[in-house]
Design a protein around this motif. Structure first.
Motif, PDB file in Angstrom:
ATOM      1  N   ASP A  62      65.498 -22.297  52.088  1.00 23.02           N
ATOM      2  CA  ASP A  62      66.902 -22.524  51.762  1.00 23.02           C
ATOM      3  C   ASP A  62      67.240 -21.905  50.407  1.00 23.02           C
ATOM      4  O   ASP A  62      68.322 -21.334  50.233  1.00 23.02           O
ATOM      5  N   GLU A  86      66.981 -33.163  56.245  1.00 20.84           N
ATOM      6  CA  GLU A  86      67.705 -32.500  57.321  1.00 20.84           C
ATOM      7  C   GLU A  86      67.068 -32.912  58.649  1.00 20.84           C
ATOM      8  O   GLU A  86      65.866 -33.133  58.738  1.00 20.84           O
ATOM      9  N   ASP A  91      75.326 -20.121  56.324  1.00 23.11           N
ATOM     10  CA  ASP A  91      74.670 -21.420  56.138  1.00 23.11           C
ATOM     11  C   ASP A  91      73.915 -21.873  57.384  1.00 23.11           C
ATOM     12  O   ASP A  91      72.808 -22.414  57.286  1.00 23.11           O
ATOM     13  N   GLU A  92      74.485 -21.656  58.560  1.00 19.91           N
ATOM     14  CA  GLU A  92      73.835 -22.091  59.791  1.00 19.91           C
ATOM     15  C   GLU A  92      72.567 -21.289  60.057  1.00 19.91           C
ATOM     16  O   GLU A  92      71.531 -21.847  60.453  1.00 19.91           O
ATOM     17  N   ASP A  97      67.064 -25.473  66.880  1.00 15.43           N
ATOM     18  CA  ASP A  97      67.182 -24.883  65.539  1.00 15.43           C
ATOM     19  C   ASP A  97      65.961 -24.030  65.228  1.00 15.43           C
ATOM     20  O   ASP A  97      66.081 -22.902  64.734  1.00 15.43           O
ATOM     21  N   THR A 141      70.745 -19.780  57.778  1.00  8.43           N
ATOM     22  CA  THR A 141      69.776 -20.197  56.757  1.00  8.43           C
ATOM     23  C   THR A 141      69.107 -21.504  57.175  1.00  8.43           C
ATOM     24  O   THR A 141      67.891 -21.683  57.018  1.00  8.43           O
ATOM     25  N   ARG A 142      69.893 -22.417  57.711  1.00  9.88           N
ATOM     26  CA  ARG A 142      69.359 -23.696  58.174  1.00  9.88           C
ATOM     27  C   ARG A 142      68.371 -23.489  59.320  1.00  9.88           C
ATOM     28  O   ARG A 142      67.327 -24.159  59.382  1.00  9.88           O
ATOM     29  N   GLN A 143      68.667 -22.566  60.217  1.00 11.79           N
ATOM     30  CA  GLN A 143      67.775 -22.298  61.343  1.00 11.79           C
ATOM     31  C   GLN A 143      66.460 -21.679  60.862  1.00 11.79           C
ATOM     32  O   GLN A 143      65.379 -22.039  61.354  1.00 11.79           O
ATOM     33  N   TYR A 155      66.239 -31.426  62.077  1.00 14.57           N
ATOM     34  CA  TYR A 155      66.143 -30.171  62.809  1.00 14.57           C
ATOM     35  C   TYR A 155      65.785 -30.444  64.259  1.00 14.57           C
ATOM     36  O   TYR A 155      64.984 -31.325  64.556  1.00 14.57           O
TER      37      TYR A 155
END
Length: 265
Positions: free
Chosen positions: A89, A45, A115-116, A51, A118-120, A47
């Motif tokens: 994640d 990913e 999802d966003e 983020d 969680t990604r952050q 980042y």
């Protein structure tokens, strides 16, 4: 030659040699550590600082109570420094974190974050220290996997807890190995590299990325096949299924015998 020998016998010569040896050893160790860190933190990913900043705000609002400010841990929760983006994640994406209540292990439930978000959160924790990264699409591409080889890997490393049919099983102290049906390829991979709950960590030295992909292919294959033999009785195995058939058949015979006896009288 005589002057050279005298210089070698200088009182500071031994100190200089020790310092030189320490310098060389430190340089080699630092290079090796950097290589391992680069390999561990190689993220699939990308980042951004934004983020990580957004993830930090979410962390302070929802996670710092247990894991402490800066994710350094507290009596209520472990440190998250160095656990990597994959751990976040998995735990957040499956709804295990934040926990609904204290218990033997975190229960899977609907995810609290999208999802966003969680990604952050993953970006923030990844910024604190190197750790396993979220797997790439290539690592999860089951079209490139071998289900037969994956079955061998699963039976050797996983079946003793998750059951040979991946139906899950009981562990000690109220804990359990969950069933692996309907678990996404990404979360299966992340569980292997992070070792949640009682699960051991299977790094690339234990199970290679190709073997992980084969294992996931095997799980998705048996999931798609279902139970071709009919009712699987929880996939508990031939012994328990045979015992059930024996007890059920014997019960029918006894019931039929009692019915015949009551008719004759």
């Amino acid at each position: 030659m005589k002057s050279l020998a005298q210089r070698r016998r200088h009182p500071l010569a031994a100190v200089a040699l020790i310092l030189l040896a320490l310098l060389i050893t430190g340089t080699v160790y630092a290079a090796a550590s950097s290589a391992n860190t680069a390999q561990a933190s190689q993220s699939k990913e990308t980042y951004t600082a934004e983020d990580a900043t957004s993830g930090q705000k979410l962390f302070i609002s929802n996670c710092a109570t247990c894991h402490g400010m800066g994710a350094k841990g507290s009596p209520a929760g472990p440190s998250l420094v160095g656990v990597g983006a994959a751990s976040v994640d998995f735990q957040v994406g499956t709804g295990r974190m934040p926990m609904a209540a204290n218990g033997p292990q975190a229960e899977q439930k609907p995810a609290q974050f999208n999802d966003e978000q969680t990604r952050q959160l993953a970006a923030y924790v990844a910024s604190l220290g190197a750790g396993p990264a979220v797997p790439s699409e290539e690592q999860l591409d089951t079209s490139k996997g071998d289900a037969a080889k994956g079955g061998e890997v699963f039976r050797v490393n996983c079946a003793m807890c998750h059951n040979a049919a991946a139906a899950g099983g009981a562990l000690t102290r109220g804990k359990y190995a969950p069933a692996l049906k309907d678990v996404s390829e990404k979360h299966i991979y992340e569980a292997m590299v992070t070792g949640p709950q009682n699960m051991p960590v299977f790094n690339n030295s234990n199970i290679t990325p190709d073997e992980k992909r084969n294992l996931i292919t095997f799980l998705k294959t048996i999931e798609a096949q279902g139970s071709p033999g009919g009712a699987d009785l929880g996939s508990l195995g031939p012994v328990s299924e045979g015992l059930f058939a024996w007890v059920a058949g014997l019960g029918v015979i006894i019931a039929f015998t009692i019915w015949l006896t009551s008719r004759s009288s």
